[in-house]
Design an enzyme around this catalytic site. Structure first.
Site, PDB file in Angstrom:
ATOM      1  CD  GLU A  11      -1.746  -2.355   1.644  1.00  0.00           C
ATOM      2  OE1 GLU A  11      -2.639  -3.211   1.699  1.00  0.00           O
ATOM      3  OE2 GLU A  11      -0.568  -2.576   2.030  1.00  0.00           O
ATOM      4  CG  HIS A  61      -0.077  -6.874   0.029  1.00  0.00           C
ATOM      5  ND1 HIS A  61      -0.934  -6.040   0.720  1.00  0.00           N
ATOM      6  CD2 HIS A  61      -0.722  -7.222  -1.119  1.00  0.00           C
ATOM      7  CE1 HIS A  61      -2.042  -5.877   0.013  1.00  0.00           C
ATOM      8  NE2 HIS A  61      -1.941  -6.586  -1.096  1.00  0.00           N
ATOM      9  CG  HIS A 107      -0.597   0.436   5.334  1.00  0.00           C
ATOM     10  ND1 HIS A 107      -1.360   0.192   6.457  1.00  0.00           N
ATOM     11  CD2 HIS A 107      -0.206  -0.786   4.879  1.00  0.00           C
ATOM     12  CE1 HIS A 107      -1.440  -1.109   6.666  1.00  0.00           C
ATOM     13  NE2 HIS A 107      -0.731  -1.729   5.725  1.00  0.00           N
ATOM     14  CG  HIS A 118      -5.177  -2.011   6.126  1.00  0.00           C
ATOM     15  ND1 HIS A 118      -4.528  -1.429   5.051  1.00  0.00           N
ATOM     16  CD2 HIS A 118      -4.567  -3.217   6.309  1.00  0.00           C
ATOM     17  CE1 HIS A 118      -3.594  -2.252   4.591  1.00  0.00           C
ATOM     18  NE2 HIS A 118      -3.584  -3.346   5.346  1.00  0.00           N
ATOM     19  CD  GLU A 137      -0.395  -3.804   8.413  1.00  0.00           C
ATOM     20  OE1 GLU A 137       0.499  -3.869   7.554  1.00  0.00           O
ATOM     21  OE2 GLU A 137      -1.611  -3.820   8.148  1.00  0.00           O
TER      22      GLU A 137
END
Length: 273
Positions: A11, A61, A107, A118, A137
């Site tokens: 992302e 990912h 991200h 997210h 994260e």
């Protein structure tokens, strides 16, 4: 620094802004994947240029099979797996033998400004707290690295992540801004030449960092799901405590054990969502 670990997400990669294209089978997925591969290869090349002797790459990912072994720099070691089987997901393969970590294409956390924000699994998880502080994260993975005594060489992603990470973790880091977030799915990307220049400066500086003290201590994590069914399901595990309808709590004597349990709890919810 001789041995470097790369964890790569999609992302925060240069050129990527639409979540519709981040998963296999979508119309422009191959373009987004290519952006990811190109940026990771750029980082690898610069790491070797500035002194790395060994680099390990882990795809972080989705199902964690976006980076194609045939397209990745031939000098690196590469974690290959069905993502569901990675005990440590985005950080699979990391241990205290490494001298530094690069978090590439990351991200911002869920429900905050930033491109495709997210936390781990956006459709399932509302947010995650570690020791009472909400983290994304980037912060969660950085804590794991620090427990091993491995410093963060650099982080890359959009401008919102830069600010958020330093607020969450409490110190500055070498950061490569791949784009500015106009909104959650609109980005102003820098030129590729600018990206290369940023990475070169950040890696040259980051490779001079000293090792850090290992930080093995107990931690408590709260995972808040969107749905009560997920909470009900995972709280059947003896080590998972139900806090309210959508929140569970886990405490472990090390962050490594907490991370492993978090990963299992989330994957179980995904299997039976």
């Amino acid at each position: 620094m001789k041995k470097i670990y790369i964890s790569a997400d999609i992302e925060g990669i240069w050129g990527n802004a639409n979540p519709a294209y981040t998963m296999a089978g979508s119309e422009l997925y191959e373009e987004y994947r290519l952006n990811m591969i190109n940026e990771v290869n750029l980082v690898i090349d610069l790491l070797f240029k500035y002194g790395a002797k060994e680099v390990v790459v882990n795809d972080g990912h989705g199902n964690m099979d976006n980076l194609l072994p045939s397209r990745i720099d031939k000098r690196v070691f590469f974690v290959s797996a069905n993502g569901a089987y990675k005990e440590f997901g985005m950080m699979e393969g990391l241990d205290d033998s490494f001298d530094g970590v690069c978090l590439i294409g990351y991200h911002t956390r869920s429900n905050t400004p930033g491109i495709m924000a997210h936390t781990i699994w956006g459709s399932m998880i509302e947010h995650i707290e570690v020791d009472g502080k909400e983290l994304g994260e980037t912060g969660i993975n950085a804590i794991l690295a620090h427990e091993y005594g491995v410093p963060i060489v650099l982080i890359s992603g959009d401008d919102k992540l830069h600010v958020q990470y330093e607020e969450d973790i409490g110190y500055k880091t070498n950061f490569v801004e791949t784009k500015k977030a106009i909104n959650s799915q609109t980005a102003l990307c820098c030129s590729w030449d600018t990206l290369v220049s940023q990475y070169e400066k950040a890696i040259q500086k980051g490779m001079n960092q000293e090792s850090i003290k290992k930080e093995k201590t107990s931690h408590t994590m709260r995972i808040r799901f969107h749905y009560i069914r997920n909470t009900d399901f995972v709280s059947r595990m003896e080590e998972v405590k139900k806090v309210d309808n959508c929140t569970v709590e886990i405490t472990k004597e090390s962050f490594k054990e907490l991370y492993r349990t978090m990963r299992f709890v989330i994957k179980i919810c995904n299997a039976f969502a």
